[in-house]
Design an enzyme around this catalytic site. Structure first.
Site, PDB file in Angstrom:
ATOM      1  N   CYS A   1       0.732  -1.149   0.014  1.00 29.21           N
ATOM      2  CA  CYS A   1       0.002   0.077   0.067  1.00 29.21           C
ATOM      3  C   CYS A   1       0.985   1.168  -0.105  1.00 29.21           C
ATOM      4  CB  CYS A   1      -0.952   0.111   1.327  1.00 29.21           C
ATOM      5  SG  CYS A   1      -1.799   1.588   1.519  1.00 29.21           S
TER       6      CYS A   1
ATOM      7  N   ASN B   1     -13.187  10.325  -1.381  1.00 31.55           N
ATOM      8  CA  ASN B   1     -13.932   9.139  -2.276  1.00 31.55           C
ATOM      9  C   ASN B   1     -13.617   7.755  -1.338  1.00 31.55           C
ATOM     10  OD1 ASN B   1     -14.643  10.928  -4.092  1.00 31.55           O
ATOM     11  ND2 ASN B   1     -12.748  10.720  -5.264  1.00 31.55           N
TER      12      ASN B   1
ATOM     13  N   SER C   1      -8.842   3.915  -5.639  1.00 31.95           N
ATOM     14  CA  SER C   1      -7.922   2.767  -5.976  1.00 31.95           C
ATOM     15  C   SER C   1      -7.632   2.089  -4.556  1.00 31.95           C
ATOM     16  CB  SER C   1      -7.009   3.275  -7.171  1.00 31.95           C
ATOM     17  OG  SER C   1      -6.174   4.282  -6.507  1.00 31.95           O
TER      18      SER C   1
ATOM     19  N   CYS D   1       0.193   2.986   3.475  1.00 32.57           N
ATOM     20  CA  CYS D   1       0.581   2.726   4.980  1.00 32.57           C
ATOM     21  C   CYS D   1       1.913   3.061   5.325  1.00 32.57           C
ATOM     22  CB  CYS D   1       0.797   1.221   4.822  1.00 32.57           C
ATOM     23  SG  CYS D   1      -0.671   0.209   5.054  1.00 32.57           S
TER      24      CYS D   1
ATOM     25  N   HIS E   1      -8.497   7.778   3.649  1.00 31.64           N
ATOM     26  CA  HIS E   1      -7.740   8.871   3.318  1.00 31.64           C
ATOM     27  C   HIS E   1      -8.652   9.864   2.351  1.00 31.64           C
ATOM     28  CE1 HIS E   1      -7.272   6.928  -0.526  1.00 31.64           C
ATOM     29  NE2 HIS E   1      -6.942   8.001  -1.226  1.00 31.64           N
TER      30      HIS E   1
ATOM     31  N   HIS F   1      -4.642   0.165   7.782  1.00 35.57           N
ATOM     32  CA  HIS F   1      -4.965  -0.054   6.513  1.00 35.57           C
ATOM     33  C   HIS F   1      -6.374  -0.282   6.455  1.00 35.57           C
ATOM     34  CE1 HIS F   1      -4.347  -0.897   2.266  1.00 35.57           C
ATOM     35  NE2 HIS F   1      -4.904  -1.936   2.283  1.00 35.57           N
TER      36      HIS F   1
ATOM     37  N   HIS G   1      -7.012   2.345   2.042  1.00 32.81           N
ATOM     38  CA  HIS G   1      -6.465   2.872   3.153  1.00 32.81           C
ATOM     39  C   HIS G   1      -7.233   4.214   3.430  1.00 32.81           C
ATOM     40  CE1 HIS G   1      -2.878   2.915   5.881  1.00 32.81           C
ATOM     41  NE2 HIS G   1      -3.543   4.068   6.191  1.00 32.81           N
TER      42      HIS G   1
ATOM     43  N   GLN H   1      -8.931  13.911   0.289  1.00 29.98           N
ATOM     44  CA  GLN H   1      -7.910  14.998  -0.527  1.00 29.98           C
ATOM     45  C   GLN H   1      -8.156  16.273  -0.342  1.00 29.98           C
ATOM     46  OE1 GLN H   1      -6.814  13.600  -4.699  1.00 29.98           O
ATOM     47  NE2 GLN H   1      -8.234  11.744  -4.363  1.00 29.98           N
TER      48      GLN H   1
END
Length: 371
Positions: free
Chosen positions: A51, A155, A163, A54, A168, A115, A166, A170
């Site tokens: 990943c 997203n 994609s 990570c 997260h 993760h 994990h 933006q």
């Protein structure tokens, strides 16, 4: 024949975007023979050595992540926007074919080193840390020369084009105000300046009516059997808006006072925001017993304000949009095609029915319930 909004087709108006949505509740009885998404069958590990997000791992751009314990923020290795100075575009070949340059920055915020976790399974203090990071990057990017808007979003799920599982989000910071928040700000300003009927709803910081405060005030006074509210606490209300497009769309907003941006949150409001974000995402996961896909975005004042000079963006009211695609189950999603591309948005399930189904899912996360 008497009109029944639970049976008869009708249009609802979205005063934020000034668009309509067609509601067709009688269609909920039709069988589904369309595309079915594959369910999530792979168990996600706590740490994935492949990943890019990570701790201690190397990202696709060659940079190594810190051994972070809570959150981590870095500039996107493949940004949609580039820092200034950029070249000027050529002269337009025709008045209909204009080009305008846009500059800025794209950041990635990792919510947690684990993760396998999501907002729905993070402890409240960890969600508060995410809110702190959102606030800090909004202030940092919004203070930079040339930046006119800071858009924070997440997203979640492969169904939404994410994609990497994990946890997260933006942050894209632009030299222009994007179309959708721009429309909302225009609607808020128009509402504030126009004569409005008498109301007990809270007013904005200049004593004017605020569209979102008025709407939130109305929703918290609606009788339970007509309610679109999913969750309400001391400061925030999470509801399926009257004009919702997505089947289980949720709008989260403060309903007691104007909060222009994350920077104006009191400590108690930040804590209660973390709670409502946790509750909303748990409801989503519990609905179909799956890690519920969505796109979430924060709309607020475009950039921080550092003086008392009045401006057109004083109408801004912080709020969160959750737009999830799932429709009938963990494997059936809504498609925006046909009439919705050529005419206007359309939904079958009424917002009132969607809110009731989500209210039924309030409680512990389904993975934490006893068998």
């Amino acid at each position: 024949m008497e009109f029944d909004p639970t049976t008869h087709p009708h249009r609802r108006y979205n005063p934020l975007t000034r668009e309509h949505v067609l509601v067709s509740p009688h269609r909920t009885k039709r069988p589904w023979q369309g595309q079915v998404e594959p369910p999530q069958t792979v168990e996600i590990p706590e740490y994935d050595p492949s990943c890019y997000l990570c701790p201690r791992n190397t990202r696709s751009g060659g940079q190594q992540n810190e051994d972070y314990a809570h959150t981590l923020i870095f500039e996107n290795d493949f940004p949609a926007l580039l820092a200034p100075p950029g070249p000027q575009p050529p002269v337009a070949p025709h008045p209909l074919l204009t080009t305008s340059p846009v500059e800025g920055a794209c950041d990635v915020l990792i919510f947690h080193p684990r993760h396998d976790l999501t907002l729905a399974r993070l402890p409240i203090p960890d969600i508060e840390r995410v809110i702190d990071e959102w606030t800090a990057i909004y202030q940092k990017r919004g203070s930079q020369k040339g930046i006119q808007y800071v858009q924070i979003f997440e997203n979640k799920g492969a169904m939404m084009g994410c994609s990497n599982p994990h946890p997260h989000g933006q942050i894209w910071s632009l030299s222009e105000i994007p179309t959708i928040p721009g429309k909302e700000l225009e609607s808020l300003l128009t509402y504030a300046l126009a004569p409005q009927p008498p109301s007990d709803a809270p007013k904005d910081l200049h004593g004017r009516p605020n569209l979102l405060l008025e709407y939130g005030h109305f929703e918290v006074t609606v009788p339970q059997d007509e309610s679109r509210i999913v969750i309400r606490n001391n400061d925030w209300v999470a509801l399926v808006p009257w004009w919702a497009v997505w089947p289980f769309e949720i709008l989260v907003l403060p309903y007691k006072r104007q909060v222009p941006s994350l920077l104006e949150l009191a400590a108690s409001e930040k804590a209660s925001l973390a709670e409502v974000l946790s509750d909303v995402t748990k409801c989503y996961d519990n609905l179909f017993s799956t890690s519920f896909a969505y796109s979430m975005g924060i709309h607020q004042r475009p950039i921080p304000k550092y003086d008392n000079t009045p401006d057109v963006h004083d109408v801004a009211q912080l709020h969160f949009h959750f737009n999830p695609p799932l429709l009938r189950s963990a494997t059936v999603k809504k498609f925006v095609v046909g009439f919705e591309l050529m005419g206007e948005p359309q939904r079958d399930l009424t917002p009132e029915s969607a809110a009731q189904r989500l209210r039924d899912c309030i409680g512990k996360h389904y993975l934490e319930k006893s068998p």
